[in-house]
Design an enzyme around this catalytic site. Sequence first.
Site, short mmCIF file in Angstrom:
data_model
loop_
_atom_site.label_atom_id
_atom_site.label_comp_id
_atom_site.label_asym_id
_atom_site.label_seq_id
_atom_site.Cartn_x
_atom_site.Cartn_y
_atom_site.Cartn_z
N GLY A 98 -23.01 10.99 -36.95
CA GLY A 98 -22.38 12.01 -36.10
C GLY A 98 -23.30 13.22 -35.92
O GLY A 98 -24.45 13.22 -36.37
N ILE A 114 -23.29 16.52 -37.05
CA ILE A 114 -23.79 17.26 -38.22
C ILE A 114 -24.39 16.29 -39.24
O ILE A 114 -25.43 16.57 -39.86
CB ILE A 114 -22.66 18.10 -38.85
N ASP A 171 -15.69 1.24 -41.83
CA ASP A 171 -14.68 2.29 -41.86
C ASP A 171 -14.44 2.77 -43.30
O ASP A 171 -14.13 1.95 -44.18
CB ASP A 171 -13.38 1.70 -41.28
N SER A 215 -13.62 23.45 -42.54
CA SER A 215 -13.81 24.18 -41.29
C SER A 215 -13.20 25.57 -41.39
O SER A 215 -12.19 25.78 -42.08
CB SER A 215 -13.09 23.40 -40.18
N TYR A 250 -5.25 18.79 -36.83
CA TYR A 250 -6.64 18.68 -37.31
C TYR A 250 -6.87 19.69 -38.44
O TYR A 250 -7.38 19.33 -39.52
CB TYR A 250 -7.62 18.95 -36.16
N LYS A 277 -7.72 19.27 -42.68
CA LYS A 277 -8.80 19.92 -43.46
C LYS A 277 -8.21 20.63 -44.68
O LYS A 277 -8.74 20.53 -45.79
CB LYS A 277 -9.58 20.91 -42.58
N ASN A 327 -19.17 27.79 -36.25
CA ASN A 327 -19.34 27.01 -35.01
C ASN A 327 -20.74 26.42 -34.89
O ASN A 327 -21.65 27.09 -34.38
CB ASN A 327 -19.02 27.89 -33.79
N ASN A 345 -15.51 22.09 -26.19
CA ASN A 345 -16.18 23.21 -26.84
C ASN A 345 -17.19 23.89 -25.91
O ASN A 345 -17.67 23.28 -24.96
CB ASN A 345 -16.89 22.74 -28.13
P1 NAD Z 1 -18.81 13.81 -35.27
O1 NAD Z 1 -17.59 13.23 -34.65
O2 NAD Z 1 -20.03 13.95 -34.45
O3 NAD Z 1 -19.19 12.97 -36.58
C1 NAD Z 1 -18.23 12.30 -37.36
C2 NAD Z 1 -18.74 10.88 -37.58
O4 NAD Z 1 -17.82 10.18 -38.42
C3 NAD Z 1 -18.84 10.10 -36.27
O5 NAD Z 1 -20.12 9.51 -36.18
C4 NAD Z 1 -17.75 9.02 -36.39
O6 NAD Z 1 -18.12 7.82 -35.75
C5 NAD Z 1 -17.63 8.88 -37.89
N1 NAD Z 1 -16.31 8.45 -38.38
C6 NAD Z 1 -15.09 8.97 -38.07
N2 NAD Z 1 -14.13 8.35 -38.77
C7 NAD Z 1 -14.76 7.43 -39.56
C8 NAD Z 1 -14.31 6.49 -40.52
N3 NAD Z 1 -13.03 6.35 -40.82
N4 NAD Z 1 -15.22 5.69 -41.12
C9 NAD Z 1 -16.54 5.80 -40.83
N5 NAD Z 1 -17.03 6.68 -39.93
C10 NAD Z 1 -16.13 7.50 -39.31
O7 NAD Z 1 -18.39 15.21 -35.90
P2 NAD Z 1 -19.31 16.38 -36.46
O8 NAD Z 1 -19.28 17.49 -35.50
O9 NAD Z 1 -20.59 15.85 -36.93
O10 NAD Z 1 -18.42 16.83 -37.70
C11 NAD Z 1 -18.61 16.28 -38.98
C12 NAD Z 1 -17.51 16.80 -39.89
O11 NAD Z 1 -17.53 18.23 -39.88
C13 NAD Z 1 -16.11 16.38 -39.47
O12 NAD Z 1 -15.35 16.13 -40.63
C14 NAD Z 1 -15.59 17.62 -38.76
O13 NAD Z 1 -14.20 17.69 -38.81
C15 NAD Z 1 -16.24 18.73 -39.54
N6 NAD Z 1 -16.39 19.98 -38.79
C16 NAD Z 1 -17.02 19.96 -37.57
C17 NAD Z 1 -17.12 21.15 -36.83
C18 NAD Z 1 -17.78 21.16 -35.47
O14 NAD Z 1 -17.58 22.11 -34.73
N7 NAD Z 1 -18.57 20.14 -35.12
C19 NAD Z 1 -16.60 22.34 -37.35
C20 NAD Z 1 -16.01 22.33 -38.59
C21 NAD Z 1 -15.90 21.13 -39.31
N1 UFG Z 2 -14.48 28.69 -24.54
C1 UFG Z 2 -14.45 28.98 -23.19
N2 UFG Z 2 -14.57 27.96 -22.32
C2 UFG Z 2 -14.72 26.66 -22.70
C3 UFG Z 2 -14.76 26.37 -24.08
C4 UFG Z 2 -14.63 27.41 -24.97
O1 UFG Z 2 -14.31 30.13 -22.80
O2 UFG Z 2 -14.81 25.77 -21.85
C5 UFG Z 2 -14.38 29.79 -25.51
C6 UFG Z 2 -13.20 29.70 -26.44
O3 UFG Z 2 -12.07 30.30 -25.86
C7 UFG Z 2 -13.71 30.44 -27.68
C8 UFG Z 2 -15.20 30.13 -27.69
O4 UFG Z 2 -15.52 29.72 -26.35
O5 UFG Z 2 -13.56 31.81 -27.53
C9 UFG Z 2 -15.58 29.00 -28.63
O6 UFG Z 2 -14.77 27.86 -28.37
P1 UFG Z 2 -15.09 26.41 -28.96
O7 UFG Z 2 -14.07 25.48 -28.40
O8 UFG Z 2 -16.53 26.08 -28.76
O9 UFG Z 2 -14.91 26.61 -30.53
P2 UFG Z 2 -13.62 27.06 -31.38
O10 UFG Z 2 -14.02 28.26 -32.15
O11 UFG Z 2 -12.43 27.16 -30.54
O12 UFG Z 2 -13.40 25.79 -32.32
C10 UFG Z 2 -14.47 25.22 -33.08
C11 UFG Z 2 -14.17 23.74 -33.31
C12 UFG Z 2 -12.96 23.57 -34.20
C13 UFG Z 2 -13.14 24.34 -35.46
C14 UFG Z 2 -13.45 25.79 -35.17
C15 UFG Z 2 -13.75 26.54 -36.43
O13 UFG Z 2 -13.91 23.09 -32.08
O14 UFG Z 2 -12.82 22.22 -34.53
O15 UFG Z 2 -14.59 25.88 -34.31
O16 UFG Z 2 -14.77 25.90 -37.13
F1 UFG Z 2 -12.01 24.26 -36.19
#
Ligand code: NAD
Ligand code: UFG
Length: 335
Positions: free
Chosen positions: A10, A12, A58, A124, A148, A152, A178, A198
């Site tokens: 994924g 991160i 999985d 998160s 969601y 967490k 973020n 996002n």
């Molecule tokens: P992502 O969706 O890119 O990566 C998650 C990966 O997990 C994917 O490759 C998916 O195929 C795999 N996956 C999901 N369920 C699975 C399962 N049951 N078995 C095996 N593989 C599985 O997401 P990301 O942005 O890399 O986020 C990674 C983690 O960080 C997640 O837990 C997410 O909730 C958390 N997180 C992400 C953000 C963000 O903004 N990206 C913010 C806060 C927390």
């Molecule tokens: N925004 C816009 N237009 C868009 C998308 C976003 O104006 O099309 C604004 C939002 O209103 C917010 C900022 O951009 O003010 C950031 O929005 P994101 O959707 O990029 O991020 P969030 O902070 O809403 O949420 C993200 C992840 C969540 C996580 C959270 C805290 O999507 O999963 O950060 O880690 F929980």
Amino acid sequence: MKILVTGGLGFIGSHTVVELLNQNYEVILVDNLYNSKLEVYENIKTITKKVPIFYQGDVCDPDFLEMIFERHKMDAIIHFAGYKAVGESVKKPLEYYENNLVSTINLCKMMKKYGCKNLVFSSSATVYGSPKELPIIEDFPLQTTNPYGTTKLVNEWILKDFHHSDPSFGIILLRYFNPIGAHESGLLGEDPNGIPNNLMPYILKVADGSLPKLNIFGNDYPTRDGTGVRDYIHVVDLAKGHLKAIEKILKEPIFDVYNLGTGKGYSVLEVVKAFEEANQIKIPYEIKERREGDVAECYADVSHAFEDLHFQAEKDLKQMCKDAYRYNQRKKERK
Ligand code: NAD
Ligand code: UFG
């Protein structure tokens, strides 16, 4: 040291795997490709010139996990695998609870059975809900507003209870703010399907002409310019934060929680401006209604991670915008 990385293909996870391999950790990758592609595995190999072991499957499947733990004696797990779309979680709560909770419980059972003592979990900033004060400190009250976020928070509780039941298990919860940006090679980045939710993925679609303009959700928040403020962190910095957590936990089996952010907040308009300046591209936008569930401002107090893990994010917003755009361009060229 052998590290199991779930969700390792994924956004991160893949960047973290690269940093782990660069530091000579042995990495076992697991991913079911629900939200990733096999080409990410190829790109990890290209960047690092190393071949980590990859299992497609999985984490919710106990037999699959058991097979991996039987074959490899793991020193630690970094658990990224999970579903992450806030809006989708409201429509499909059962899928979110099942995937995000069963995966963690299965891993804890394997840790017990096979004596793997350490786990780093992807939490998160969403667990802080609507913060009463800023910057956000780890011991602020926790509250969630969507399934969601609740997965967490419940994961955090499960892992805390797991450590409490046997303090020889070390657990670190990392609360990401973020994450944006991409690997400097242009080979790894964020690749959401469909219309992105996002901000940065949406800006990228506008930049490459796939979408006509950015919708900015509200300009009447009590912030510098009325638009929402967030703590954007470069995904490579975030990945490096995981190595600091692993180093810490391999030394002592603690239970602790760390914010991973930069400590700086930027508004939506500031991100748009930074992107335009970094990449010399105009991003047309329109102000729309506020998005339901959004908070006005969210940024981290990063002192605990700095003092305890010696972690500090280094890359600035301009770099995040440049790297994200480079990845998007290279991805288009590759297609
Ligand atoms: P992502 O969706 O890119 O990566 C998650 C990966 O997990 C994917 O490759 C998916 O195929 C795999 N996956 C999901 N369920 C699975 C399962 N049951 N078995 C095996 N593989 C599985 O997401 P990301 O942005 O890399 O986020 C990674 C983690 O960080 C997640 O837990 C997410 O909730 C958390 N997180 C992400 C953000 C963000 O903004 N990206 C913010 C806060 C927390
Ligand atoms: N925004 C816009 N237009 C868009 C998308 C976003 O104006 O099309 C604004 C939002 O209103 C917010 C900022 O951009 O003010 C950031 O929005 P994101 O959707 O990029 O991020 P969030 O902070 O809403 O949420 C993200 C992840 C969540 C996580 C959270 C805290 O999507 O999963 O950060 O880690 F929980």
